[in-house]
Design an enzyme around this catalytic site. Structure first.
Site, PDB file in Angstrom:
ATOM      1  N   ASP A 101      44.173  15.602  -0.762  1.00 36.04           N
ATOM      2  CA  ASP A 101      44.541  15.611   0.656  1.00 36.04           C
ATOM      3  C   ASP A 101      45.940  15.081   0.936  1.00 36.04           C
ATOM      4  O   ASP A 101      46.651  15.577   1.798  1.00 36.04           O
ATOM      5  CB  ASP A 101      43.525  14.779   1.462  1.00 36.04           C
ATOM      6  N   HIS A 102      46.400  14.106   0.159  1.00 41.07           N
ATOM      7  CA  HIS A 102      47.659  13.437   0.508  1.00 41.07           C
ATOM      8  C   HIS A 102      48.916  14.221   0.127  1.00 41.07           C
ATOM      9  O   HIS A 102      49.981  13.954   0.661  1.00 41.07           O
ATOM     10  CB  HIS A 102      47.729  12.066  -0.163  1.00 41.07           C
ATOM     11  N   ASP A 166      41.300   4.005  -1.162  1.00 44.85           N
ATOM     12  CA  ASP A 166      42.073   4.297   0.027  1.00 44.85           C
ATOM     13  C   ASP A 166      41.615   3.310   1.088  1.00 44.85           C
ATOM     14  O   ASP A 166      40.413   3.057   1.225  1.00 44.85           O
ATOM     15  CB  ASP A 166      41.818   5.735   0.494  1.00 44.85           C
ATOM     16  N   ARG A 454      47.884   4.479  11.778  1.00 43.98           N
ATOM     17  CA  ARG A 454      48.979   3.562  11.427  1.00 43.98           C
ATOM     18  C   ARG A 454      50.273   4.031  12.068  1.00 43.98           C
ATOM     19  O   ARG A 454      50.489   5.219  12.234  1.00 43.98           O
ATOM     20  CB  ARG A 454      49.174   3.501   9.908  1.00 43.98           C
ATOM     21  N   SER A 650      47.893  -0.226   3.125  1.00 42.68           N
ATOM     22  CA  SER A 650      47.162   0.676   2.234  1.00 42.68           C
ATOM     23  C   SER A 650      46.664   0.001   0.972  1.00 42.68           C
ATOM     24  O   SER A 650      46.997  -1.139   0.662  1.00 42.68           O
ATOM     25  CB  SER A 650      48.042   1.860   1.879  1.00 42.68           C
TER      26      SER A 650
HETATM   27  C1  MIC Z   1      47.489   5.357   3.833  1.00 48.47           C
HETATM   28  O1  MIC Z   1      46.883   5.680   4.860  1.00 48.47           O
HETATM   29  O2  MIC Z   1      48.402   4.517   3.812  1.00 48.47           O
HETATM   30  C2  MIC Z   1      47.095   5.987   2.525  1.00 48.47           C
HETATM   31  C3  MIC Z   1      48.194   6.866   2.075  1.00 48.47           C
HETATM   32  O3  MIC Z   1      45.950   6.785   2.719  1.00 48.47           O
HETATM   33  C4  MIC Z   1      46.834   4.856   1.542  1.00 48.47           C
HETATM   34  C5  MIC Z   1      46.566   5.259   0.174  1.00 48.47           C
HETATM   35  C6  MIC Z   1      47.762   5.541  -0.614  1.00 48.47           C
HETATM   36  O4  MIC Z   1      48.828   4.962  -0.445  1.00 48.47           O
HETATM   37  O5  MIC Z   1      47.627   6.371  -1.508  1.00 48.47           O
HETATM   38  C7  MIC Z   1      45.717   3.924   1.961  1.00 48.47           C
HETATM   39  O6  MIC Z   1      45.475   3.792   3.134  1.00 48.47           O
HETATM   40  O7  MIC Z   1      45.136   3.253   1.106  1.00 48.47           O
HETATM   41 FE1  SF4 Z   2      45.311  10.376   4.974  1.00 50.35          FE
HETATM   42 FE2  SF4 Z   2      45.483   7.689   4.964  1.00 50.35          FE
HETATM   43 FE3  SF4 Z   2      46.403   9.156   7.002  1.00 50.35          FE
HETATM   44 FE4  SF4 Z   2      43.845   8.995   6.642  1.00 50.35          FE
HETATM   45  S1  SF4 Z   2      45.202   7.315   7.121  1.00 50.35           S
HETATM   46  S2  SF4 Z   2      44.974  10.855   7.120  1.00 50.35           S
HETATM   47  S3  SF4 Z   2      43.689   8.958   4.418  1.00 50.35           S
HETATM   48  S4  SF4 Z   2      47.173   9.136   4.912  1.00 50.35           S
END
Ligand code: MIC
Ligand code: SF4
Length: 762
Positions: A101-102, A166, A454, A650
């Site tokens: 997904d990322h 995650d 976030r 994260s």
């Molecule tokens: C995020 O929302 O910051 C992420 C990207 O999903 C991270 C995971 C990552 O850095 O791979 C998380 O929330 O843990």
């Molecule tokens: Fe993806 Fe993390 Fe954003 Fe959720 S918060 S959509 S898991 S990057």
């Protein structure tokens, strides 16, 4: 012969879990003889050794738990699998899935972007797919959806315990599961059959009364909670919701709330089992699990006395009357800076926020349920009937293919398209900097609004000047129609195509699940192989994306003497500041290359510069990764000093691994966020805090720092630190740590993985 791991959450598995919880709770009740919260029931129900229950002290002792499953995503999952390969083990010992997904970048639209992603990331996807098949892991292909949404739709179940690499794994708390975000090495160990170690959490209770109505959405509950508790208010605590108000919130609405418990640093959040969860389970083809949950209801909710006298059973209680809650907007730059929408216009003026919004975004793992999309479409419908469009681009990221296909079938997507929305891939995209915005010039300040979770600087589009504000999807659509941050849809009017002013009505009450059921979707899942030993996991030695890991060196038994300070970070230093995402995500499988990003977002406490500091070898100002590489070349270890809640955000263990890889010996902070502190410990970096937080001020730019008597490091005992200043003076300060005996071994062995390897080799 190979026994293929059952990946699905089957009724059989769930009934075994319930039987175990019941058995453990019965024993525990005899020990403590008092009413139990839901959190306690699930935790105690998953203890590795129930005898250990009598000594558990919230916030103090470590518990050893047996999770029911593990979830990995494509960027953190690469390291998990690379570490698993180093451990010499053959198969994950419990149901595990990987979700792609990322890595999908948002640029044009869903179907176009996914093709580009498949091509660009093919090496990584092949690695993840082949290793998943080999090691007994279920593999969800790119386009299937975002980890947390797919887990909620398929695997989460009331009363279960899950870990995921995650930080938003707690999303599954909306379905009554304790689901905790962890670093990769935690997942590797659990997959290898070790129990999972967790600081036994403190308990926060949130008492919900009344009922959501009008514009107010589940998102507003968590934005309000974040504002009340702040970004560190949930550290090492589990947030448990209870009270009559919980029953008025849909299962997916509950998931929005538990998802964003990550934003207050909570270990996880959870709701008690109720009819809304039953409805959701049934509509996602899990009727038998719903029946089991109905039968075992008493282990899936707190004891009734808890609600009557919550102060007695929780360390802290917050009461919220949903009927009088207002819609909230949080931002910029931190999720706990919230205010009711009625105060936003004032705030915009006072703080000179840029009022014109450049882009509005809805969806993500946090807010893309059927209910969310229906409510968003209900606002769009009104605009359409008055003949108007959004004033700015509106981008939609569906959480999963199941949601996308269903809202396409049922018309919500069409309505959103008609007012000008673009639907992106079912992926993280602009939530994590995977967003291409050529229209914005470098350094150009701009405001965006999102329904994501976030809003740290640089997060969505990699630009620190972008100010992100967050709210519910319906509110964000309304703001996209108004075009201005100061537009309050509850009171201001819009102009229809007929020139007449009109006011938006609150979104219609939306069905929480589709009346026709969810759409069926195609082949987006690959099960583990039947012949795993024949599968070869390919890593090209010259690859620019993947690199086999080399074990970190063991501690040499010597004190850290006069190590240069690399960085003294000021203020917020999240994992997005330590190891930025965006374009760097593509290097998550290559420890050497990705380490060129360390601390690029960190604010230097001496100069306020971002990402650079003084190189103590030559006195020049250089970027942190450049300095760290030079220290490493000279065989010099170095030290980082952090402020409060260092490592917030994260779960990415790269924020610990890359510093470790480039020679970081210790991080000394005022305080740490939970996942990051564990990640540092596991990767062999000393994680220490000031006994006296004001000692932070004693650290000078050109200090050489000594950490002494390390051979005597012991649980609960302070560590001696000497700051050698340039003018020849010194300061001796005391540092604390939270290592237990076992964790001290990780430090001595060089990493937790080294211990696992040693054991496997025996
Ligand atoms: C995020 O929302 O910051 C992420 C990207 O999903 C991270 C995971 C990552 O850095 O791979 C998380 O929330 O843990
Ligand atoms: Fe993806 Fe993390 Fe954003 Fe959720 S918060 S959509 S898991 S990057």
């Amino acid at each position: 012969t190979v026994i293929r791991m059952q990946i699905e959450t089957t009724p059989d598995l769930v009934s075994k879990v319930y039987a175990k919880i019941t058995e453990n709770i019965t024993k525990y009740r005899k020990l403590v003889n008092r009413p139990l919260t839901l959190t306690e029931k699930i935790l105690v129900g998953h203890l590795d050794d129930i005898e250990s229950a009598k000594d558990l002290e919230p916030g103090k002792s470590y518990s050893f738990l047996r999770p029911d499953r593990v979830a990995l995503q494509d960027v953190t999952g690469q390291m998990v699998i690379l570490q698993f390969m180093q451990s010499g083990l053959k198969r994950s010992t419990l149901p595990t899935t990987v979700h792609c997904d990322h890595l999908i970048r948002a640029k044009v639209s869903g179907d176009v972007d996914i093709k580009v992603a498949l091509d660009e990331n093919s090496e990584v996807y092949k690695f993840l797919e082949s290793s998943s098949r080999k090691y007994g892991i279920g593999f969800w292909k790119p386009g299937a959806g975002i980890i947390h949404q797919v887990v909620l739709e398929n695997y989460a179940f009331p009363g279960g315990l899950m870990i995921g690499t995650d930080s938003h794994t707690p999303n599954a708390g909306g379905l009554g599961m304790l689901a905790v975000g962890v670093g990769g090495l935690d997942a590797t160990e659990v997959m290898a059959g070790f129990p999972w170690e967790l600081l036994y959490p403190k308990r926060i209770g949130i008492h919900l009364k009344g009922e959501l109505n009008g514009w107010v959405a589940p998102k507003d509950v968590i934005l309000y909670v974040a504002w009340k508790l702040t970004v560190s208010g949930g550290t090492n605590a589990i947030v448990e919701y209870f009270g009559p108000g919980t029953k008025s919130i849909s299962c997916t609405g509950k998931a929005t709330i538990t998802n964003m418990g990550a934003e207050i640093g909570a270990t996880c959040s959870v709701f008690p089992y109720d009819e809304k969860m039953e409805v959701y389970l049934k509509s996602t083809n899990r009727g038998q699990i719903a029946e089991l949950a109905n039968r075992y209801q008493d282990i899936l909710v707190a004891d009734p006395e808890v609600e009557q006298n919550p102060e007695k059973y929780f360390d802290k209680v917050i009461e919220i009357d949903l009927s009088s809650l207002e819609p909230y907007i949080a931002g910029p730059h931190t999720p706990d800076l919230a205010r009711p929408i009625s105060k936003l216009a004032e705030d915009v003026k006072e703080n000179k926020y840029l009022d014109t919004i450049s882009v509005a975004l809805i969806g993500s793992c946090t807010n893309s349920s059927y209910e969310d999309m229906t409510r968003a479409a209900s606002v769009a419908e009104q605009a359409k009937s008055h003949g108007i469009h959004v004033q700015i681009p509106l981008l939609v990221t569906p959480g999963s293919e199941q949601i996308r296909a269903t809202i396409e079938r049922d018309g919500q997507m069409h309505t959103l398209n008609e007012i000008g929305a673009t639907v992106l891939a079912n992926a993280c995209g602009p939530c994590i900097g995977q967003w291409n915005r050529p229209e914005i010039k470098a350094g150009e300040p701009n405001t965006i609004v999102t329904s994501f979770n976030r809003n740290f600087p640089g997060r969505n589009d990699g630009r620190r000047e972008t100010m992100a504000f967050m709210g519910s999807p319906e509110l964000i659509v309304a703001l996209a129609l108004g075009g201005k941050l100061s537009f309050n849809p509850l009171k201001d009017t819009l102009k229809g195509s007929d020139g007449k002013d009109f006011k938006l009505e609150p979104p219609k009450k939306a069905p929480e699940v589709p009346s026709k059921g969810f759409s069926n979707i195609g082949e987006i899942y690959v099960p583990p192989a039947a012949n795993p030993d024949e599968i070869e996991v390919m890593i090209n030695p010259t690859s620019g994306r993947l690199q086999k890991l080399e074990p970190f060196l063991k501690w040499d038994g010597k004190d850290f003497v006069e190590l240069p300070l690399l960085l003294k970070a000021k203020g917020k230093c999240t994992t997005d500041h330590i190891s930025p995402a965006g374009a760097w995500l593509s290097l998550r499988g290559h420890i050497d290359k990705i380490s060129d990003n360390i601390f690029l977002g960190a604010v230097n406490a001496f100069t306020n510069d971002v990402g650079k500091g003084k190189n103590q070898l030559n006195g020049n100002t250089e970027s942190f990764p450049v300095i760290a590489r030079q220290y490493k070349e000279k065989g010099l270890k170095w030290i980082v000093v952090g402020d409060n809640n260092y490592g917030e955000g994260s779960s990415r263990e790269h924020a610990a691994m890359s510093p470790r890889y480039l020679g970081c010996a210790a991080v000394i902070a005022r305080s740490f966020a939970r996942i990051h502190e564990t990640n540092l410990k596991k990767q062999g970096v000393l994680a220490l805090t000031f006994v006296n937080p004001s000692d932070y001020d004693k650290i000078q730019e050109t200090d050489k720092i000594s950490i002494l008597d390390l051979s005597q490091i012991q649980p609960g005992k302070n560590v001696k630190c000497v700051l050698n200043h340039k003018d020849g003076t010194t300061d001796e300060i005391a540092l604390k740590h939270s290592y237990n005996d076992f964790q001290i071994k990780w430090f001595k062995a060089g990493s937790a993985l080294n211990i696992m390897r040693e054991r496997e080799a025996q």
